[in-house]
Design a protein around this motif. Structure first.
Motif, PDB file in Angstrom:
ATOM      1  N   ASP A  48      -4.668  12.709   3.107  1.00 41.77           N
ATOM      2  CA  ASP A  48      -3.814  11.548   2.806  1.00 41.77           C
ATOM      3  C   ASP A  48      -4.606  10.568   1.954  1.00 41.77           C
ATOM      4  N   ARG A  84     -15.335   5.062  10.598  1.00 35.71           N
ATOM      5  CA  ARG A  84     -14.422   4.561  11.636  1.00 35.71           C
ATOM      6  C   ARG A  84     -14.736   5.190  12.987  1.00 35.71           C
ATOM      7  N   LYS A 105      -4.366   6.204   0.182  1.00 35.55           N
ATOM      8  CA  LYS A 105      -3.660   4.939  -0.049  1.00 35.55           C
ATOM      9  C   LYS A 105      -3.993   4.461  -1.450  1.00 35.55           C
ATOM     10  N   ASP A 141     -13.278   5.840   0.559  1.00 39.41           N
ATOM     11  CA  ASP A 141     -12.943   4.738   1.471  1.00 39.41           C
ATOM     12  C   ASP A 141     -11.437   4.696   1.753  1.00 39.41           C
ATOM     13  N   GLY A 142     -10.625   5.250   0.861  1.00 41.81           N
ATOM     14  CA  GLY A 142      -9.174   5.086   0.986  1.00 41.81           C
ATOM     15  C   GLY A 142      -8.408   6.388   1.015  1.00 41.81           C
ATOM     16  N   CYS A 143      -9.117   7.464   1.354  1.00 37.26           N
ATOM     17  CA  CYS A 143      -8.414   8.746   1.480  1.00 37.26           C
ATOM     18  C   CYS A 143      -9.052   9.558   2.597  1.00 37.26           C
ATOM     19  N   ASP A 155      -1.486  -4.818   8.496  1.00 40.32           N
ATOM     20  CA  ASP A 155      -0.798  -3.957   7.517  1.00 40.32           C
ATOM     21  C   ASP A 155       0.443  -3.264   8.099  1.00 40.32           C
ATOM     22  N   PHE A 193       3.082   0.268   3.339  1.00 41.31           N
ATOM     23  CA  PHE A 193       2.544  -0.736   4.269  1.00 41.31           C
ATOM     24  C   PHE A 193       2.354  -2.034   3.506  1.00 41.31           C
ATOM     25  N   ARG A 209       0.929  11.526   2.552  1.00 41.65           N
ATOM     26  CA  ARG A 209       0.290  12.385   3.556  1.00 41.65           C
ATOM     27  C   ARG A 209       0.684  13.837   3.313  1.00 41.65           C
ATOM     28  N   GLU A 211       0.856  -1.188   0.000  1.00 45.28           N
ATOM     29  CA  GLU A 211       0.000   0.000   0.000  1.00 45.28           C
ATOM     30  C   GLU A 211       0.894   1.242   0.000  1.00 45.28           C
ATOM     31  N   ALA A 261      -2.591  12.597  10.137  1.00 47.50           N
ATOM     32  CA  ALA A 261      -3.874  12.065  10.609  1.00 47.50           C
ATOM     33  C   ALA A 261      -3.687  10.568  10.849  1.00 47.50           C
ATOM     34  N   GLY A 262      -4.702   9.952  11.454  1.00 47.54           N
ATOM     35  CA  GLY A 262      -4.766   8.496  11.548  1.00 47.54           C
ATOM     36  C   GLY A 262      -3.582   7.849  12.216  1.00 47.54           C
ATOM     37  N   SER A 263      -3.089   6.784  11.572  1.00 50.09           N
ATOM     38  CA  SER A 263      -2.054   5.948  12.206  1.00 50.09           C
ATOM     39  C   SER A 263      -0.763   6.727  12.469  1.00 50.09           C
ATOM     40  N   LEU A 264      -0.492   7.735  11.647  1.00 45.75           N
ATOM     41  CA  LEU A 264       0.751   8.505  11.841  1.00 45.75           C
ATOM     42  C   LEU A 264       0.704   9.277  13.162  1.00 45.75           C
ATOM     43  N   VAL A 284       1.140   5.124   0.513  1.00 45.86           N
ATOM     44  CA  VAL A 284       0.397   6.194   1.203  1.00 45.86           C
ATOM     45  C   VAL A 284       1.151   7.516   1.050  1.00 45.86           C
ATOM     46  N   ARG A 296      -1.082   8.465  15.769  1.00 52.74           N
ATOM     47  CA  ARG A 296      -0.964   7.495  16.869  1.00 52.74           C
ATOM     48  C   ARG A 296       0.481   7.023  17.022  1.00 52.74           C
TER      49      ARG A 296
HETATM   50  N1  UDP Z   1      -5.947   3.386   4.218  1.00 55.26           N
HETATM   51  C1  UDP Z   1      -6.644   2.492   3.455  1.00 55.26           C
HETATM   52  N2  UDP Z   1      -6.575   1.155   3.761  1.00 55.26           N
HETATM   53  C2  UDP Z   1      -5.816   0.673   4.784  1.00 55.26           C
HETATM   54  C3  UDP Z   1      -5.107   1.603   5.568  1.00 55.26           C
HETATM   55  C4  UDP Z   1      -5.193   2.939   5.258  1.00 55.26           C
HETATM   56  O1  UDP Z   1      -7.318   2.876   2.502  1.00 55.26           O
HETATM   57  O2  UDP Z   1      -5.790  -0.554   4.991  1.00 55.26           O
HETATM   58  C5  UDP Z   1      -6.000   4.822   3.899  1.00 55.26           C
HETATM   59  C6  UDP Z   1      -6.764   5.630   4.929  1.00 55.26           C
HETATM   60  O3  UDP Z   1      -8.115   5.781   4.553  1.00 55.26           O
HETATM   61  C7  UDP Z   1      -6.027   6.955   4.906  1.00 55.26           C
HETATM   62  C8  UDP Z   1      -4.603   6.603   4.495  1.00 55.26           C
HETATM   63  O4  UDP Z   1      -4.676   5.320   3.901  1.00 55.26           O
HETATM   64  O5  UDP Z   1      -6.598   7.798   3.913  1.00 55.26           O
HETATM   65  C9  UDP Z   1      -3.639   6.571   5.651  1.00 55.26           C
HETATM   66  O6  UDP Z   1      -4.171   5.724   6.652  1.00 55.26           O
HETATM   67  P1  UDP Z   1      -3.488   5.567   8.059  1.00 55.26           P
HETATM   68  O7  UDP Z   1      -2.129   4.960   7.891  1.00 55.26           O
HETATM   69  O8  UDP Z   1      -3.547   6.858   8.779  1.00 55.26           O
HETATM   70  O9  UDP Z   1      -4.309   4.440   8.798  1.00 55.26           O
HETATM   71  P2  UDP Z   1      -5.737   4.424   9.535  1.00 55.26           P
HETATM   72  O10 UDP Z   1      -5.795   5.569  10.468  1.00 55.26           O
HETATM   73  O11 UDP Z   1      -6.741   4.515   8.413  1.00 55.26           O
HETATM   74  O12 UDP Z   1      -5.736   3.090  10.212  1.00 55.26           O
END
Ligand code: UDP
Length: 238
Positions: free
Chosen positions: A175, A215, A177, A196-198, A129, A121, A94, A90, A98-101, A92, A103
């Motif tokens: 951001d 989410r 993916k 779904d992916g941004c 992932d 990822f 940014r 994957e 936001a999100g996983s970053l 990505v 955290r």
């Molecule tokens: N994302 C995705 N599929 C995944 C993980 C992330 O489409 O399995 C997208 C998510 O919607 C965001 C970007 O990738 O737009 C970055 O996601 P992040 O690493 O912040 O993870 P998340 O918070 O979604 O777990």
């Protein structure tokens, strides 16, 4: 062209073989998943909206010189796409944190990156992932060094094209993916680009217009996807 045998069933889309070995039919379902598939719900019309949204975005990227899988819309929920040999990585980008970053590094949501941050990822729900580097991609032979360089370059170009497109309609592309695959030895953008992916934030209000609404249990998920589509001028059949 019509869908024949099921080739692959993902969390939100199914791929079907066709009578052309180079083409598959992608069916966008209403299933909406979060947390590596732990939560799945049906959101009425989400599949159709994402199918048409993806078609619009892929056509815009194609017009900007980015090779994509997209061939044509088949109907409200289905598209005909090239059959790619998908790379399980994957990509990505940014523009804001936001999100996983947030955290992972304990930073403030919304922090801007210039130049944008690029991350990789491994696509593997069981392992949640895990984050990897270009060296892992090469060492495990998920892609060659040249393919990885192409994916990196294309991902940054996708960001430039789409960031400007969303900015023009009052949305920040925070951001996203994307995933790539091989078609006759060349790298093509595959999978999908949809809310779904941004992450998309309204520039005026800061309102979230993407899957974070699902989410985070904010509600109004499909309404937000419709709003983004309408701003881009997509005439939805849904
Ligand atoms: N994302 C995705 N599929 C995944 C993980 C992330 O489409 O399995 C997208 C998510 O919607 C965001 C970007 O990738 O737009 C970055 O996601 P992040 O690493 O912040 O993870 P998340 O918070 O979604 O777990």
């Amino acid at each position: 062209m019509k869908a024949l045998d099921l080739l692959y069933q993902g969390k939100a889309k199914s791929a079907y073989l066709t009578d052309d070995p180079d083409l598959v039919v992608l069916r966008f379902r209403d299933d909406t998943s979060a947390f590596d598939g732990e939560v799945i719900e049906q959101l009425v019309d989400k599949g159709a909206i994402n199918n048409q949204f993806n078609g619009f975005i892929m056509e815009a990227l194609g017009a900007a010189g980015i090779p994509t899988h997209f061939e044509k819309l088949l109907n409200a929920n289905e598209s005909v796409v090239k059959r790619l040999d998908m790379i399980p990585v994957e990509c990505v980008v940014r523009n804001q944190a936001a999100g996983s970053l947030v955290r992972r590094l304990g930073i403030e949501e919304g922090l801007s990156f210039d130049p944008p941050l690029f991350e990789l990822f491994l696509k593997n729900d069981e392992l949640h992932d895990p984050m990897i580097t270009e060296h892992h991609v090469e060492a495990f032979r998920w892609a060659t060094r040249a393919e990885m360089a192409t994916m990196h370059d294309l991902t940054l170009r996708v960001n430039e094209v789409l960031r400007a497109m969303f900015f023009d309609v009052g949305l920040l592309l925070v951001d996203f993916k994307i995933e790539f695959g091989r078609f006759h030895g060349e790298i093509f953008l595959g999978d999908e680009f949809s809310p779904d992916g941004c992450r998309l934030w309204d520039i005026e209000t800061g309102e979230k217009k993407d899957k974070d609404r699902f989410r985070q249990g904010l509600g109004g998920v499909v309404e937000a996807y419709r709003d983004v589509s309408e701003r881009l001028g997509i005439k939805l059949d849904a």
